[in-house]
Design an enzyme around this catalytic site. Structure first.
Site, short mmCIF file in Angstrom:
data_model
loop_
_atom_site.label_atom_id
_atom_site.label_comp_id
_atom_site.label_asym_id
_atom_site.label_seq_id
_atom_site.Cartn_x
_atom_site.Cartn_y
_atom_site.Cartn_z
N SER A 160 0.85 -1.19 0.00
CA SER A 160 0.00 0.00 0.00
C SER A 160 0.89 1.25 0.00
O SER A 160 1.67 1.44 -0.93
CB SER A 160 -0.95 -0.04 1.20
OG SER A 160 -1.98 0.89 1.05
N ASP B 132 -9.79 -3.56 -5.28
CA ASP B 132 -9.14 -2.77 -4.22
C ASP B 132 -9.76 -1.38 -4.15
O ASP B 132 -9.78 -0.65 -5.14
CB ASP B 132 -7.64 -2.68 -4.51
CG ASP B 132 -6.83 -2.21 -3.31
OD1 ASP B 132 -7.41 -1.53 -2.44
OD2 ASP B 132 -5.64 -2.54 -3.25
N HIS C 259 -8.01 -4.91 -1.28
CA HIS C 259 -6.78 -4.44 -0.66
C HIS C 259 -6.16 -5.43 0.32
O HIS C 259 -4.95 -5.59 0.39
CB HIS C 259 -7.06 -3.11 0.06
CG HIS C 259 -5.85 -2.30 0.33
ND1 HIS C 259 -5.07 -1.75 -0.66
CD2 HIS C 259 -5.27 -1.92 1.50
CE1 HIS C 259 -4.08 -1.07 -0.13
NE2 HIS C 259 -4.17 -1.16 1.18
#
Length: 718
Positions: free
Chosen positions: A570, A655, A690
């Site tokens: 991320s 995501d 995610h």
């Protein structure tokens, strides 16, 4: 244009290591001789602040935007998946071996530590061979009859992804509110179950963050509603059990799209709070839980550069704030006089201690602190007005409050872990000062912590700052530069990456790897200034800290260039993109998970989830100075014609945090410009978002793939 992958029988040997430092060796790594997918070039021109940029791969966002190239995007991502699978086919036996050994360490039939709330003991239990959990309770005592409130294994049948969040039982013990996400975009539908009848009611509350807060009447539920396009937490609504969500009342609407909002309840059950918080400023509203139809009152109006949170005691409110206190302090005020003019000192500010939170009880307060990069807990006796810290005895560890839902108790639970100590739950009597271990994560297969060593060291980085590094390795591992080392970091949002145990990580340590966490600026490990020095116009400190930690580990013979691997996800994936642009020859392999690598494009697009919430973290590129600084480090913008390390990039089609097209565009540009024979692999999970898979074993398959990638680069096949 793009080329489909055919047979991959021909094998090409390539050299992926280099010579030079002591302990390095040349590794011959064989990869299939297959042409990588080539993304179509469709120039898109961006002109901002007089700066013209041509983006050849902007079209890859069409699936997200529902544009004309949506189908082509899916085709391309699937081609990349086929290519990655083919390139890593030789590792499939190792992946299976890794998965099986990691899964074998997990106690499949297990149970969480029960906690007492309102006359019931609540816990989760897992069954052998099942991916999810059962949420259960027993009335009165642990020898009571078990009541299964939710059987998530049954609920998730036939679903590729299934996440349950925000389990909240009403004060009268009758209703259970819970959120379900079946898409992996963190957009939950709240359901309500009548625990008396076992019926899941017709109430369906859409587009929420998943959690709800019950008022004292056990019929009114407050929840956070998301914007359907941006997914911003935007409104707080009030729902009445048994009614349509279409008539739910909006009790708060956040107009500042840089703030996140949420709703919570005080531990003593007397107040409901609405919290609105950005990176730099916050505001709290409050309401007596027994008066759910009344209007929320502002506790203290928001101010620039002032964060605060509120804790309710029986006789006063406590306010944890950074107002005139960079590392935060705790103040108090009367229940009927909440304006800051009435705030009085309770726990003063300390220059070298960061206050991270407070856990309230009738007679005690537990303060979570951080000093010199280590977490700590300090007990405050509210009656005697004394305090003392707890001691934990390891060089690097993590301690956090555990589940503490009861207000009228002298007993406090906390979780403890380190790089060698499995997750442990302790119970501490704040009056008698006695503690007991309630549960420690059981690692099947005979784990012995004495076979491993944990260290804490400090790297002096280029501007003279000392950056902590936590390390773990198996006893007997040589520090002569020959050991492979896996270096991890995050470095954003003030999120501290504290050391914790991982049974999956043993698969690397047992194969000779050293594992290290670089506690770089942008986190909050060393206090609030540590965060301030790693965001906005100081963001590059995060990247140079990580690079300098890598160099430190090489200089001190923990590893060498030919054996150094990096990983981040991320915002930590942004870190990976930056460090391979800035120091590409330092790493033999890099894993970038769901990486935020197209910073400028994303931050210019307010329709992308989270964009406006992030302005205080990265800057607003509509402002020229912020735009130019962002562009100077954004990984996608700074790809050049040079040799990059071997790279594995992962993403999820759904995501909501970092959209799939950022890593897809980045990989396409790297392929087009890079020199040398190092591989660049992209794996897109077409079902998840995610956080990856929702099942407790499925994620191990992703872990096995990542481990197999760096083990292959290291020449380890077993």
């Amino acid at each position: 244009m793009r080329r489909k992958i055919g047979n991959y029988i021909i094998i090409l040997s390539m050299i992926t290591g280099s010579c030079g430092s002591q302990g390095e060796k040349v590794k011959n790594v064989s990869w299939p001789d297959i042409q990588a997918p080539v993304a179509a070039i469709k120039p898109y021109t961006r002109i901002v602040h007089g700066d013209t940029v041509v983006d050849n791969y902007y079209w890859l966002n069409d699936y997200f935007k529902k544009g004309p190239d949506s189908a082509s995007v899916i085709d391309y991502l699937q081609e990349e998946n086929v290519y990655t699978a083919a390139m890593l086919k030789s590792t499939e036996p190792l992946q299976m071996k890794l998965y099986n050994e990691m899964k074998a360490r997990v106690k499949e039939k297990d149970e969480s530590v029960p906690y007492l709330e309102n006359g019931y003991y609540y816990y989760r239990r897992t069954d052998e061979g099942r991916q999810y959990f059962k949420f259960c309770r027993k009335k009165g005592g642990l020898d009571g009859t078990e009541e299964v409130l939710l059987d998530v294994d049954e609920m998730a049948k036939g679903m590729a992804y299934y996440a349950v969040s925000g389990l909240e039982v009403s004060p009268d013990n009758r209703y259970l509110a819970y959120g379900v996400d079946t898409v992996s975009r963190r957009e939950y539908v709240i359901h309500i179950k009548d625990l008396q009848t076992g019926e899941v009611m017709k109430d369906r509350i859409m587009q929420t963050t998943g959690g709800g807060v019950w008022a004292a009447d056990s019929k009114t539920l407050f929840y956070t509603h998301k914007n359907p396009v941006t997914l911003l937490s935007e409104k707080i609504k009030r729902h009445v059990v048994g009614t349509s969500s279409a008539i739910d009342v909006e009790v708060y609407h956040e107009k500042d799209n840089t703030n996140y909002i949420g709703v919570s309840k005080s531990k003593n059950g007397k107040y409901i709070f609405i919290e609105s918080e950005g990176t730099l400023s916050s505001e709290v509203r409050y309401l007596r839980a027994e008066q759910p139809n009344e209007a929320f009152r502002v506790f203290q109006a928001r101010q620039n550069d002032v964060l605060y949170s509120v804790t309710a005691l029986d006789d006063r409110f406590l306010i944890t704030t950074n107002k005139n206190a960079q590392n935060f302090k705790v103040l108090s005020c009367a229940l009927d006089a909440t304006n800051q003019d009435n705030w009085q000192d309770f726990i003063p500010h300390c220059e070298d201690v960061l206050i991270e939170g407070v856990d309230e009880f009738k007679d005690f307060l537990v303060v979570s602190e951080r000093k010199n990069g280590l977490t700590n807990l300090t007990i405050h006796d509210l009656k005697n007005k004394t305090s003392y810290p707890l001691d934990f005895g390891e060089p690097t560890y993590t301690v956090r409050p555990s589940v503490n839902v009861e207000y009228n108790t002298d007993v406090f639970r906390y979780g403890y872990t380190s790089l060698v100590t499995p997750a442990s739950t302790f119970e501490y009597n704040m009056r008698s000062k006695e503690k007991s271990l309630l549960k420690q994560q059981e690692v099947l297969g005979g784990y012995n912590k004495d076979e491993y060593v944990t260290e804490r060291t400090f790297a002096k980085v280029r501007d003279g700052v000392l950056v902590p590094i936590s390390l773990v390795y198996k006893k007997g591992t040589k520090k002569d530069g020959s050991a492979p080392l896996h270096l991890y970091a995050y470095g954003s949002y003030g999120a501290s990456m504290d050391p914790s145990f991982s049974s999956a990580r043993l698969s690397l340590l047992n194969r000779g790897f050293i594992y290290a966490i670089a506690h770089i600026r942008g986190g909050e490990e060393m206090g609030r200034q540590w965060y301030e020095d790693g965001k906005l116009q100081k963001k590059k400190n995060t990247f140079t800290d990580f690079i300098d930690c890598g160099k430190y580990l090489i200089d001190n013979k923990y590893t060498s260039k030919g054996h150094l691997y990096a990983e981040g996800g991320s915002a930590g994936g942004l870190l990976m993109g930056a460090i391979i642009n800035m120091a590409p020859d330092l790493w033999n392999g890099v894993i970038a998970a769901v990486p935020f690598v197209d910073v400028v494009t994303t931050m210019l697009d307010e329709t992308i989830p989270l964009t406006t919430n992030e302005y205080d973290e990265w800057g607003n590129p509509n402002e020229k100075e912020a735009y130019e600084y962002m562009k100077s480090y954004s990984p996608y913008e700074n790809v050049e014609a040079k040799e990059y390390p071997n790279l594995l990039v992962t993403t999820g089609l759904h995501d909501s945090q970092v959209q799939y097209f950022e890593p897809a565009k980045w990989v396409a540009r790297l392929r087009a410009l890079k020199k040398g024979n190092q591989v660049v692999l992209l794996k897109t999970d077409m079902d998840f978002g995610h956080g990856g898979a929702s099942g407790r074993f499925d994620y191990l398959k992703d872990q096995a793939l990542e481990f197999a990638f760096i083990l292959k680069l290291e020449g380890i096949t077993e």
